[in-house]
Write a protein that holds these residues in place. Structure first.
Motif, PDB file in Angstrom:
ATOM      1  N   ALA A 112      28.766  41.301  34.609  1.00 43.82           N
ATOM      2  CA  ALA A 112      29.120  40.090  35.345  1.00 43.82           C
ATOM      3  C   ALA A 112      29.841  39.062  34.484  1.00 43.82           C
ATOM      4  O   ALA A 112      30.153  37.968  34.962  1.00 43.82           O
ATOM      5  N   GLY A 113      30.087  39.385  33.227  1.00 41.98           N
ATOM      6  CA  GLY A 113      30.864  38.501  32.372  1.00 41.98           C
ATOM      7  C   GLY A 113      30.061  37.548  31.526  1.00 41.98           C
ATOM      8  O   GLY A 113      30.608  36.569  31.002  1.00 41.98           O
ATOM      9  N   PHE A 230      26.263  38.042  39.291  1.00 46.16           N
ATOM     10  CA  PHE A 230      27.469  38.341  40.062  1.00 46.16           C
ATOM     11  C   PHE A 230      27.868  37.201  40.982  1.00 46.16           C
ATOM     12  O   PHE A 230      29.022  37.141  41.425  1.00 46.16           O
ATOM     13  N   PHE A 233      30.065  35.356  38.619  1.00 46.95           N
ATOM     14  CA  PHE A 233      31.356  36.047  38.586  1.00 46.95           C
ATOM     15  C   PHE A 233      32.167  35.758  39.858  1.00 46.95           C
ATOM     16  O   PHE A 233      33.374  35.479  39.791  1.00 46.95           O
ATOM     17  N   ARG A 234      31.517  35.787  41.025  1.00 49.32           N
ATOM     18  CA  ARG A 234      32.220  35.551  42.290  1.00 49.32           C
ATOM     19  C   ARG A 234      32.833  34.157  42.326  1.00 49.32           C
ATOM     20  O   ARG A 234      34.009  33.985  42.694  1.00 49.32           O
ATOM     21  N   ARG A 236      33.625  32.232  39.858  1.00 53.18           N
ATOM     22  CA  ARG A 236      34.694  32.074  38.870  1.00 53.18           C
ATOM     23  C   ARG A 236      35.951  32.835  39.278  1.00 53.18           C
ATOM     24  O   ARG A 236      37.067  32.385  39.008  1.00 53.18           O
TER      25      ARG A 236
END
Length: 246
Positions: A112-113, A230, A233-234, A236
């Motif tokens: 997810a970064g 996540f 992540f979404r 961003r």
């Protein structure tokens, strides 16, 4: 220690967070990924031994190595400063002691970064190979920081501009209402004890994952990390459509 399987061995060699001393590869192993790993090892001056699978079985602890193992040293850990990218997404995991669960949690967060994870200081060396395998290599790929003082680390990051969220139901907002489009730290506790009171005291806001029913038990730490990670992540990706999905 012995690292087993393509994924773990590749992460150890490519990430550079531990010394790899020797690679053992079964003579009957001819797949592209294994040869890629072998050539990367040779480039790095790591000794490569081709041998019968029976010899590898004798060296390995398990039987899921797929004909590839490596002799390696302990992992080298990072500093908090290594986690601070242009848009940090730092995680804190407290009370997650099971190496499989910790590996699953790292696997989700890395995907997810997450730019780094903070753990309480302890000796993980006897379970490193389990964490590495359960995390699909993420344990070596991501920044991992061992902290003597987790509350102090949270306070320091907050002072550096990170907004700190705690996965905690009391006085919480939905994680969908949280603003992750800024530098953030997300704290996730183990199922038994959760985050400590001293860590919670340093957090800015509690967040929770809404349920579809009146189920009262908490998600396990790895599941919570995946759901929240996540969403970070979404948001961003929504903020910056140019972000590339791997």
């Amino acid at each position: 220690m012995i690292l087993e399987g393509n994924v773990s061995v590749k992460a150890a060699i490519m990430a550079g967070n531990r010394d790899v001393h020797k690679l053992y590869m079964a003579t009957e192993k001819h797949d592209r990924d294994s040869f890629f790993i072998m050539h990367r090892a040779i480039e790095r001056g790591i000794e490569v031994v081709r041998c019968p699978r029976e010899e590898i079985d004798a060296l390995a602890e398990g039987r899921t190595h797929g004909g590839l193992i490596a002799e390696a040293g302990e992992r080298r850990y990072q500093e908090i400063s290594d986690c601070l990218s242009d848009m940090p997404f730092v995680a804190l995991a407290e009370g997650v002691e099971d190496p499989f669960n910790l590996g699953y949690l790292m696997r989700s967060l890395h995907s997810a970064g997450c730019t780094g994870i903070l753990l309480r200081m302890r000796d993980w060396s006897n379970v490193e190979q389990v964490i590495l395998k359960a995390s699909a290599g993420a344990f070596d790929w991501m920044n991992v920081v061992l902290c003597e003082d987790l509350p102090g680390a949270v306070k320091s990051l907050r002072n550096q501009g990170l907004y700190c969220y705690a996965a905690m139901r009391k006085d919480a907002i939905s994680y969908l209402e949280a603003d992750f489009r800024r530098p953030v730290l997300v704290g996730i506790g183990g199922e038994m004890r959760g985050l400590s009171s001293k860590v919670l005291k340093e957090m800015d806001q509690n967040i929770c994952v809404p349920y579809a029913n009146d189920f009262r038990n908490a998600l396990n730490a790895a599941a919570a990390a995946a759901v929240i990670g996540f969403e970070v992540f979404r948001q961003r990706m929504q903020q910056n459509p140019a972000m590339q999905m791997e």
